[in-house]
Design a protein around this motif. Sequence first.
Motif, PDB file in Angstrom:
ATOM      1  N   GLY A  55      66.238  15.716   6.866  1.00  0.00           N
ATOM      2  CA  GLY A  55      66.901  16.792   6.136  1.00  0.00           C
ATOM      3  C   GLY A  55      67.065  16.532   4.654  1.00  0.00           C
ATOM      4  N   TRP A  56      67.828  17.431   4.037  1.00  0.00           N
ATOM      5  CA  TRP A  56      68.151  17.321   2.615  1.00  0.00           C
ATOM      6  C   TRP A  56      69.503  16.636   2.465  1.00  0.00           C
ATOM      7  CZ3 TRP A  56      65.295  18.337  -1.662  1.00  0.00           C
ATOM      8  CH2 TRP A  56      65.957  18.356  -2.895  1.00  0.00           C
ATOM      9  N   ASN A  57      69.575  15.673   1.553  1.00  0.00           N
ATOM     10  CA  ASN A  57      70.820  14.958   1.301  1.00  0.00           C
ATOM     11  C   ASN A  57      71.674  15.777   0.335  1.00  0.00           C
ATOM     12  OD1 ASN A  57      72.842  13.132   0.338  1.00  0.00           O
ATOM     13  ND2 ASN A  57      71.571  11.427   1.046  1.00  0.00           N
ATOM     14  N   ASP A  58      72.677  16.477   0.879  1.00  0.00           N
ATOM     15  CA  ASP A  58      73.506  17.368   0.061  1.00  0.00           C
ATOM     16  C   ASP A  58      74.349  16.599  -0.954  1.00  0.00           C
ATOM     17  OD1 ASP A  58      72.615  19.710   1.353  1.00  0.00           O
ATOM     18  OD2 ASP A  58      73.985  19.322   3.022  1.00  0.00           O
ATOM     19  N   LYS A  59      74.803  15.406  -0.588  1.00  0.00           N
ATOM     20  CA  LYS A  59      75.669  14.636  -1.483  1.00  0.00           C
ATOM     21  C   LYS A  59      74.899  14.154  -2.718  1.00  0.00           C
ATOM     22  CE  LYS A  59      78.933  13.020   2.022  1.00  0.00           C
ATOM     23  NZ  LYS A  59      79.535  11.836   2.694  1.00  0.00           N
ATOM     24  N   LEU A  60      73.686  13.687  -2.476  1.00  0.00           N
ATOM     25  CA  LEU A  60      72.877  13.169  -3.581  1.00  0.00           C
ATOM     26  C   LEU A  60      71.937  14.227  -4.153  1.00  0.00           C
ATOM     27  CD1 LEU A  60      71.916   9.664  -2.120  1.00  0.00           C
ATOM     28  CD2 LEU A  60      73.806  10.239  -3.661  1.00  0.00           C
ATOM     29  N   ASP A  61      71.886  15.389  -3.493  1.00  0.00           N
ATOM     30  CA  ASP A  61      71.016  16.496  -3.897  1.00  0.00           C
ATOM     31  C   ASP A  61      69.566  16.031  -4.034  1.00  0.00           C
ATOM     32  OD1 ASP A  61      70.420  19.116  -4.514  1.00  0.00           O
ATOM     33  OD2 ASP A  61      70.702  18.844  -6.667  1.00  0.00           O
ATOM     34  N   LYS A  62      69.080  15.406  -2.982  1.00  0.00           N
ATOM     35  CA  LYS A  62      67.689  14.962  -2.961  1.00  0.00           C
ATOM     36  C   LYS A  62      67.224  14.869  -1.510  1.00  0.00           C
ATOM     37  CE  LYS A  62      68.334   9.945  -2.786  1.00  0.00           C
ATOM     38  NZ  LYS A  62      67.998   8.657  -3.436  1.00  0.00           N
ATOM     39  N   PRO A  63      65.911  14.838  -1.297  1.00  0.00           N
ATOM     40  CA  PRO A  63      65.419  14.786   0.087  1.00  0.00           C
ATOM     41  C   PRO A  63      65.647  13.433   0.727  1.00  0.00           C
ATOM     42  CG  PRO A  63      63.601  14.655  -1.472  1.00  0.00           C
ATOM     43  CD  PRO A  63      64.834  14.957  -2.275  1.00  0.00           C
ATOM     44  N   ASN A  64      65.875  13.430   2.038  1.00  0.00           N
ATOM     45  CA  ASN A  64      65.964  12.177   2.777  1.00  0.00           C
ATOM     46  C   ASN A  64      64.559  11.611   3.021  1.00  0.00           C
ATOM     47  OD1 ASN A  64      68.784  11.844   2.973  1.00  0.00           O
ATOM     48  ND2 ASN A  64      68.888  13.340   4.633  1.00  0.00           N
ATOM     49  N   ALA A  65      64.498  10.473   3.688  1.00  0.00           N
ATOM     50  CA  ALA A  65      63.280   9.649   3.727  1.00  0.00           C
ATOM     51  C   ALA A  65      62.018  10.406   4.146  1.00  0.00           C
ATOM     52  CB  ALA A  65      63.517   8.464   4.661  1.00  0.00           C
ATOM     53  N   LEU A  66      62.094  11.202   5.226  1.00  0.00           N
ATOM     54  CA  LEU A  66      60.897  11.870   5.744  1.00  0.00           C
ATOM     55  C   LEU A  66      60.982  13.380   5.602  1.00  0.00           C
ATOM     56  CD1 LEU A  66      60.265   9.717   8.951  1.00  0.00           C
ATOM     57  CD2 LEU A  66      59.186   9.532   6.705  1.00  0.00           C
ATOM     58  N   TYR A  67      61.653  13.823   4.565  1.00  0.00           N
ATOM     59  CA  TYR A  67      61.819  15.270   4.334  1.00  0.00           C
ATOM     60  C   TYR A  67      60.459  15.958   4.218  1.00  0.00           C
ATOM     61  CZ  TYR A  67      63.379  19.595   2.040  1.00  0.00           C
ATOM     62  OH  TYR A  67      63.615  20.904   1.712  1.00  0.00           O
ATOM     63  N   ASN A  68      59.544  15.406   3.441  1.00  0.00           N
ATOM     64  CA  ASN A  68      58.248  16.043   3.207  1.00  0.00           C
ATOM     65  C   ASN A  68      57.317  15.959   4.413  1.00  0.00           C
ATOM     66  OD1 ASN A  68      58.875  16.779   0.527  1.00  0.00           O
ATOM     67  ND2 ASN A  68      58.332  14.738  -0.209  1.00  0.00           N
ATOM     68  N   GLU A  69      57.531  14.958   5.254  1.00  0.00           N
ATOM     69  CA  GLU A  69      56.681  14.791   6.441  1.00  0.00           C
ATOM     70  C   GLU A  69      57.288  15.414   7.690  1.00  0.00           C
ATOM     71  OE1 GLU A  69      57.813  12.376   4.529  1.00  0.00           O
ATOM     72  OE2 GLU A  69      56.158  11.182   3.732  1.00  0.00           O
ATOM     73  N   ALA A  70      58.430  16.057   7.545  1.00  0.00           N
ATOM     74  CA  ALA A  70      59.204  16.523   8.706  1.00  0.00           C
ATOM     75  C   ALA A  70      58.389  17.404   9.646  1.00  0.00           C
ATOM     76  CB  ALA A  70      60.450  17.277   8.226  1.00  0.00           C
ATOM     77  N   ASN A  71      57.659  18.355   9.116  1.00  0.00           N
ATOM     78  CA  ASN A  71      56.933  19.298   9.963  1.00  0.00           C
ATOM     79  C   ASN A  71      55.947  18.576  10.885  1.00  0.00           C
ATOM     80  OD1 ASN A  71      56.110  21.770  10.988  1.00  0.00           O
ATOM     81  ND2 ASN A  71      54.619  22.118   9.369  1.00  0.00           N
TER      82      ASN A  71
END
Length: 251
Positions: A55-71
């Motif tokens: 998911g998206w890290n709301d606290k840091l306002d950036k993607p988590n480790a596998l955000y781009n590979e999630a699909n």
Amino acid sequence: MNKYFIIFLLIATCNINAQNNFNVRQLQEGYNAKNKKIFIDNFPNNFKDFKLIFGWNDKLDKPNALYNEANDFIKYFFELSSNNDNCKKMIMKIACQAKWEADAVNYFHMNLVLLVENDENFDKMLQTLEDKDLNEFWRFYFDIENLIYSQKLYTILNAFMKEKAMYAFNILKKERSNYTDKHGKLYKYQIFDKDGYCNLRKNGNSKSDVIEKIENNEIVNVLDSSEDWWFIQTNKGLVGFVHKSRIKVKN
């Protein structure tokens, strides 16, 4: 005392982060090597961890480790679930805890719909859930931007599961209607035909069998309005199709 407590929290946080990073690396290795066991063993088995990885890290306002590979990762996990009941149990657990979002959660949701619509074994496994979890499952299933209860879903479910799914659908629809009403818009649909009634049909065409005649002004529950023939439910609980030209918005 406070100093030691803070140190304890820092150590615990570091341990959690290290464990998450380890799981991510193992998950990537399992996916790249198409090693089913490693991939499944390290796939998140609850919604919180699912968000931390995909998911998206709301606290840091950036993607988590596998955000781009999630699909790709989520699609592969669902593919493996076709022959793995443990994967299905993990999917159910995540879905019972999930809240819809327009990123990795949406990818998960799209694959979940396909699983429900095409895997009879998964639908049977749903019946093992307790009522609370079953309600949460169906709430997540329906709680997307376009609230619909598709004809295919209604067709494949048994009587027990139809009742559970419809209950969750109607609760969610009522909540949305109440919210809309507070903001000045409340949409209710009613029958209007020059003949004074219209036919509720079994399928979405004019040659299909007539289930019942619906009198003008009767309020109907629209389940799916994505086609010219709308899938609806009457006040009596009967389900079928009415052409959209015979339905109007009640003022």
